[in-house]
Design a protein around this motif. Sequence first.
Motif, PDB file in Angstrom:
ATOM      1  N   ARG A   1      32.363  43.260  45.203  1.00  0.00           N
ATOM      2  CA  ARG A   1      32.221  43.608  44.666  1.00  0.00           C
ATOM      3  C   ARG A   1      30.979  43.769  43.615  1.00  0.00           C
ATOM      4  N   ARG A   2      30.272  44.802  43.286  1.00  0.00           N
ATOM      5  CA  ARG A   2      29.906  45.590  41.938  1.00  0.00           C
ATOM      6  C   ARG A   2      30.446  46.403  41.411  1.00  0.00           C
ATOM      7  N   LEU A   3      31.798  47.078  41.847  1.00  0.00           N
ATOM      8  CA  LEU A   3      32.790  48.284  42.098  1.00  0.00           C
ATOM      9  C   LEU A   3      33.021  47.224  40.719  1.00  0.00           C
ATOM     10  N   THR A   4      34.148  45.539  41.272  1.00  0.00           N
ATOM     11  CA  THR A   4      34.778  45.204  39.876  1.00  0.00           C
ATOM     12  C   THR A   4      34.062  44.535  38.913  1.00  0.00           C
ATOM     13  N   MET A   5      32.068  44.562  38.968  1.00  0.00           N
ATOM     14  CA  MET A   5      31.851  44.199  38.371  1.00  0.00           C
ATOM     15  C   MET A   5      30.978  44.989  37.326  1.00  0.00           C
ATOM     16  N   VAL A   6      31.115  46.767  37.269  1.00  0.00           N
ATOM     17  CA  VAL A   6      31.523  47.190  36.677  1.00  0.00           C
ATOM     18  C   VAL A   6      32.545  48.170  35.859  1.00  0.00           C
ATOM     19  N   GLU A   7      33.260  47.422  37.292  1.00  0.00           N
ATOM     20  CA  GLU A   7      34.999  48.086  36.378  1.00  0.00           C
ATOM     21  C   GLU A   7      35.028  46.695  35.049  1.00  0.00           C
ATOM     22  N   PHE A   8      34.507  45.584  35.482  1.00  0.00           N
ATOM     23  CA  PHE A   8      34.949  44.955  33.897  1.00  0.00           C
ATOM     24  C   PHE A   8      33.937  45.005  32.724  1.00  0.00           C
ATOM     25  N   HIS A   9      32.472  45.622  33.005  1.00  0.00           N
ATOM     26  CA  HIS A   9      31.755  45.923  31.761  1.00  0.00           C
ATOM     27  C   HIS A   9      32.522  47.266  31.720  1.00  0.00           C
ATOM     28  N   LEU A  10      32.846  47.703  32.122  1.00  0.00           N
ATOM     29  CA  LEU A  10      33.604  48.915  31.301  1.00  0.00           C
ATOM     30  C   LEU A  10      34.811  48.602  30.528  1.00  0.00           C
ATOM     31  N   ASN A  11      35.762  47.896  30.789  1.00  0.00           N
ATOM     32  CA  ASN A  11      36.555  47.297  30.131  1.00  0.00           C
ATOM     33  C   ASN A  11      36.662  46.304  28.585  1.00  0.00           C
ATOM     34  N   MET A  12      35.166  45.646  28.928  1.00  0.00           N
ATOM     35  CA  MET A  12      34.323  44.921  27.822  1.00  0.00           C
ATOM     36  C   MET A  12      34.226  46.215  26.684  1.00  0.00           C
TER      37      MET A  12
ATOM     38  N   GLU B   1      34.963  32.755  32.622  1.00  0.00           N
ATOM     39  CA  GLU B   1      36.047  32.581  33.400  1.00  0.00           C
ATOM     40  C   GLU B   1      36.340  33.498  34.051  1.00  0.00           C
ATOM     41  N   ARG B   2      36.705  34.500  32.914  1.00  0.00           N
ATOM     42  CA  ARG B   2      37.637  35.494  33.059  1.00  0.00           C
ATOM     43  C   ARG B   2      36.642  36.609  34.109  1.00  0.00           C
ATOM     44  N   TRP B   3      34.974  36.413  33.807  1.00  0.00           N
ATOM     45  CA  TRP B   3      34.952  37.351  34.853  1.00  0.00           C
ATOM     46  C   TRP B   3      34.767  36.561  36.547  1.00  0.00           C
ATOM     47  N   ALA B   4      34.619  35.812  36.606  1.00  0.00           N
ATOM     48  CA  ALA B   4      35.495  34.609  37.883  1.00  0.00           C
ATOM     49  C   ALA B   4      36.152  35.548  38.224  1.00  0.00           C
ATOM     50  N   VAL B   5      37.476  35.293  37.341  1.00  0.00           N
ATOM     51  CA  VAL B   5      38.497  35.802  38.019  1.00  0.00           C
ATOM     52  C   VAL B   5      38.834  37.079  38.738  1.00  0.00           C
ATOM     53  N   GLU B   6      38.353  38.034  37.569  1.00  0.00           N
ATOM     54  CA  GLU B   6      38.362  39.155  38.187  1.00  0.00           C
ATOM     55  C   GLU B   6      37.614  39.547  38.948  1.00  0.00           C
ATOM     56  N   ASN B   7      36.578  39.078  39.362  1.00  0.00           N
ATOM     57  CA  ASN B   7      35.573  39.442  40.751  1.00  0.00           C
ATOM     58  C   ASN B   7      36.250  38.462  41.944  1.00  0.00           C
ATOM     59  N   GLY B   8      36.905  38.073  42.250  1.00  0.00           N
ATOM     60  CA  GLY B   8      37.502  37.547  43.067  1.00  0.00           C
ATOM     61  C   GLY B   8      37.167  35.748  43.134  1.00  0.00           C
ATOM     62  N   TYR B   9      37.373  35.467  42.651  1.00  0.00           N
ATOM     63  CA  TYR B   9      36.055  33.589  42.997  1.00  0.00           C
ATOM     64  C   TYR B   9      37.951  32.738  42.126  1.00  0.00           C
ATOM     65  N   SER B  10      38.400  31.673  42.885  1.00  0.00           N
ATOM     66  CA  SER B  10      38.645  30.259  42.348  1.00  0.00           C
ATOM     67  C   SER B  10      38.145  29.645  41.212  1.00  0.00           C
TER      68      SER B  10
END
Length: 277
Positions: A98-109, A234-243
């Motif tokens: 979960r932490r990894l996907t959060m960091v990746e999301f911020h890097l993409n942003m 919403e995009r963050w939630a999907v990319e971080n493994g939530y429905s």
Amino acid sequence: MLKIGEFSRLSQISIKALHIYDDRGLLRPEHVDTFTGYRYYSLQQLPRAHRIMALKEMGLSLEQISVMIHQDMSIDELRGMLRLKLAEIEQHVREEQRRLTMVEFHLNMIELEDKMPDLNVMVKEIPTFKALYLRFRPAEHQIPTIGEEINRLIANGEIKHTGQHIGAVYGEEINPENYEFAFIVPVTDEQSGDVTLSTKDTLALTTIPQVLAATIVVNGHGEPDLFEKQVLLERWAVENGYSLCHEHRAIHHKGAMHHVPQSEWVTELQTVIERRS
């Protein structure tokens, strides 16, 4: 016999760790010189040393290792201990993922916006609460009209609210032109029943169930900006493994009902989610 330094090199266990294992009774020296205090080990102790290190590599504590070494554990007890450790490691892996996907999301942003994104998301358990609830498909000016009447009813004491004002948007897509809206007015236990509005709509007294939500807090944003932030949430939630549960809430900690300029608004946005199996 091997001096402690020699045994340390052979077993690849530090001298400090060997002292600790001695104190814990995990791996005592074969002989201790009564005059010098020097510790001596034998080659026959290497298998035990390797077993200790192998169990330690699995993440087992020294207390657990001591139990496994000194007690005559049944195969079921051993299996149970290792299964508990497996579950603990799997939970840790999920948290790190979960932490990894959060960091990746911020890097993409950052790559998209060329600046640090202000989408600082927290996942919260929102507990159940008592509220007056009205859901509808908005017509022009209907939301402000009902909102003003709710504020008047709060002011004259007909609604025993808790101080929070929540608006909820429903729909599989966040679309400011096509959605259902709900007023959710948290109330105290003093609220005794439904409230009928002058529009003939009814604020129904109900219990809002507990949900899991991805949340952010934003300052000074008007409605178009809030819709944009909800899309990103919403995009963050999907990319971080939530429905997604297709419910989006805006809690106005400070907003229009407080009669302050838009630049001073403080709004918490919540996207209701579920953990993806």
